[in-house]
Design a protein around this motif. Structure first.
Motif, short mmCIF file in Angstrom:
data_model
loop_
_atom_site.label_atom_id
_atom_site.label_comp_id
_atom_site.label_asym_id
_atom_site.label_seq_id
_atom_site.Cartn_x
_atom_site.Cartn_y
_atom_site.Cartn_z
N GLY A 138 49.08 6.00 21.84
CA GLY A 138 49.29 6.81 20.64
C GLY A 138 48.35 6.41 19.52
N ARG A 278 54.92 4.97 15.32
CA ARG A 278 55.11 5.25 16.74
C ARG A 278 56.52 5.80 16.94
NH1 ARG A 278 55.23 1.36 20.11
NH2 ARG A 278 53.92 2.17 21.78
N LEU A 282 59.44 11.53 20.85
CA LEU A 282 58.12 12.12 20.66
C LEU A 282 58.17 13.60 20.31
CD1 LEU A 282 56.31 10.42 23.67
CD2 LEU A 282 55.76 10.08 21.25
N THR A 326 51.77 13.32 18.94
CA THR A 326 52.99 13.17 19.74
C THR A 326 52.95 14.04 20.99
OG1 THR A 326 54.11 14.86 18.38
CG2 THR A 326 54.42 12.54 17.76
N THR A 329 50.58 12.42 23.55
CA THR A 329 51.20 11.20 24.07
C THR A 329 52.26 11.56 25.11
OG1 THR A 329 50.83 10.09 21.94
CG2 THR A 329 52.42 9.09 23.43
N GLN A 333 52.15 10.68 29.15
CA GLN A 333 53.24 9.89 29.71
C GLN A 333 53.92 10.59 30.89
OE1 GLN A 333 56.24 7.74 27.10
NE2 GLN A 333 57.54 9.43 27.81
N ARG A 400 59.62 7.99 23.94
CA ARG A 400 58.45 7.17 24.27
C ARG A 400 58.88 6.01 25.15
NH1 ARG A 400 53.69 6.14 21.38
NH2 ARG A 400 54.51 7.32 19.61
#
Length: 427
Positions: A138, A278, A282, A326, A329, A333, A400
């Motif tokens: 991120g 962070r 997300l 976000t 990310t 993921q 996350r």
């Protein structure tokens, strides 16, 4: 003494440097293209036709580009796309510098550039995130976006000044050289740690497989559908209604240009924020940050004075950047590495497909209901669609991971040395 973060390895630096260089050139080239058409005696309609000539092949070839990027080494697809863009922009520059380019020639070269972007965009998605560890993904992407957005702002300002000083042909030539340099940097990517790809069963099979990946994740297709409309109404408001409001109520193009520059500055601020923040949820965080996209249309509907509109655009830029980080990310993921590009191509297609239709219908809608009602309608659509997406449980619950895990489908976490992102990278 260390001068850069430990996660900023060779691949990350090459990808970021290449993107900054390419975006500096491309942002100026957008202005140069329009003025090249006008200098050749074209009308505003002709400017739109050349812009459409770039957009149409971009939309048509995106899905194929995604399938190709999942079959071939992605860095090679990126370099080849950069080479095509370098050639098309170089020929465009030669035509303009030679004098009296024809409309069909400019449209054809713009179409070649759009084709290059159609193959580049899916291949580049996630490459920056794949070049760093999961823990730092991120932050790395936020820094990358900060450089990219800063290049867009600087390229637009520098491009406008150079068009006025030396003419559009030389700005197009600079863009061609920028593509060549960016492609050369990407050719040096170290992809030794990337596992070999198994032979596929055909492009159509790969496209169907990519569609199944999208359709099987409700959070993914919900956001793609949301942004197919959100991007369209934002484009209509900014490309059609905004300049008209500025001309009649704000004092002309100067205040409108300042507002757009404030949006760009906001994206840099948002990227800077995301190097520090962070968020755990997300997509919930990202979706909430889509609501501010309704504010610029509302500000134009009122209309707010130039200062108020500039402040709104700055805040919106920050929010949009939070969403962008976000979203990427989450994709990094959750999506298997070997299917990332074809999934990305559906994301890009959803984001772009309705934009030409929306900008074409903006004028007739204004004639039918009035500009103020059309702008309020844009705001309402954005707010309603975002509220609908928040009703999807997977959007609210996706979190996350503290450590990289295999994505659904059996993909292994991407290695730190492996090998870039929708987020509007221009090549």
């Amino acid at each position: 003494m260390r001068t850069r973060p430990a996660w900023a390895g060779k691949n990350y630096l090459l990808l970021t440097g290449a993107t900054v260089i390419a975006n500096l050139g491309s942002s100026g080239a957008l202005i140069a293209t329009a003025f090249a058409v006008l200098a050749a005696g074209g009308s505003a309609t002709d400017v739109g036709l050349v812009a459409a000539a770039r957009t149409i092949p971009l939309v048509l070839f995106l899905l194929i580009g995604g399938a190709v990027a999942d079959r071939l080494p992605r860095h090679r697809v990126m370099v080849a796309a950069n080479a095509l863009s370098c050639v098309s922009q170089g020929l465009f520059a030669l035509l303009v510098l030679a004098g009296e380019p024809r409309l069909w020639q400019m449209a054809l070269l713009a179409a070649l550039g759009g084709t290059g972007q159609a193959f580049f965009a899916p291949a580049s998605e996630g490459m920056v995130l794949a070049s760093v560890t999961g823990e730092q993904a991120g932050r790395a992407f936020a820094v990358f976006r900060m450089g990219m957005n800063g290049a867009n702002i600087g390229g637009t300002a520098l491009g406008g000044a150079l068009v006025a000083a030396v003419g559009p042909g030389w700005v197009l030539a600079i863009d061609s050289a920028a593509f060549a340099l960016a492609g050369a940097l990407r050719a040096f990517l170290d992809v030794g740690g990337v596992p070999a790809r198994a032979p596929g069963s055909g492009v159509l099979h790969d496209l169907r497989d990519g569609w199944r990946e999208v359709a099987s994740r409700r959070w993914l297709w919900a956001v793609v559908v949301q942004f197919s409309i959100v991007n369209a109404v934002v484009a209509a408001a900014e490309a059609v209604y905004g300049p008209l409001v500025a001309e009649q109520h704000l004092g002309g193009p100067g205040p409108w240009g300042l507002a757009l520059a404030a949006f760009g500055a906001g994206t840099v601020g948002g990227a800077l924020l995301m190097t520090r923040v962070r968020p755990h949820r997300l997509l919930l965080t990202g979706a909430l940050c889509v609501f501010p996209l309704a504010f610029p249309s509302a500000a134009l509907a009122v209309p707010l004075p130039a200062g108020g509109l500039t402040a709104v655009m700055f805040g919106t830029g920050i929010a949009v950047e939070v969403f962008a980080v976000t979203w990427m990310t989450a994709l990094h993921q959750e999506i298997p590495e070997e299917k990332f590009s074809r999934v990305s191509s559906y994301d890009w297609l959803g984001s772009l497909a309705v934009v030409p239709l929306a900008t074409a219908l903006a004028g007739p809608v204004q004639d039918l209901v009035g500009r103020t009602a059309a702008l309020w309608g844009c705001s309402a659509l954005i707010a309603l669609l975002t509220a609908a997406v928040l009703c999807v449980p997977e959007v609210r619950r996706l979190t996350r991971r503290t450590k990289p895990e295999p994505a659904a489908g059996g993909a292994v976490p991407r290695a730190a040395g492996a090998t870039e992102s929708h987020t509007a990278e221009a090549e």
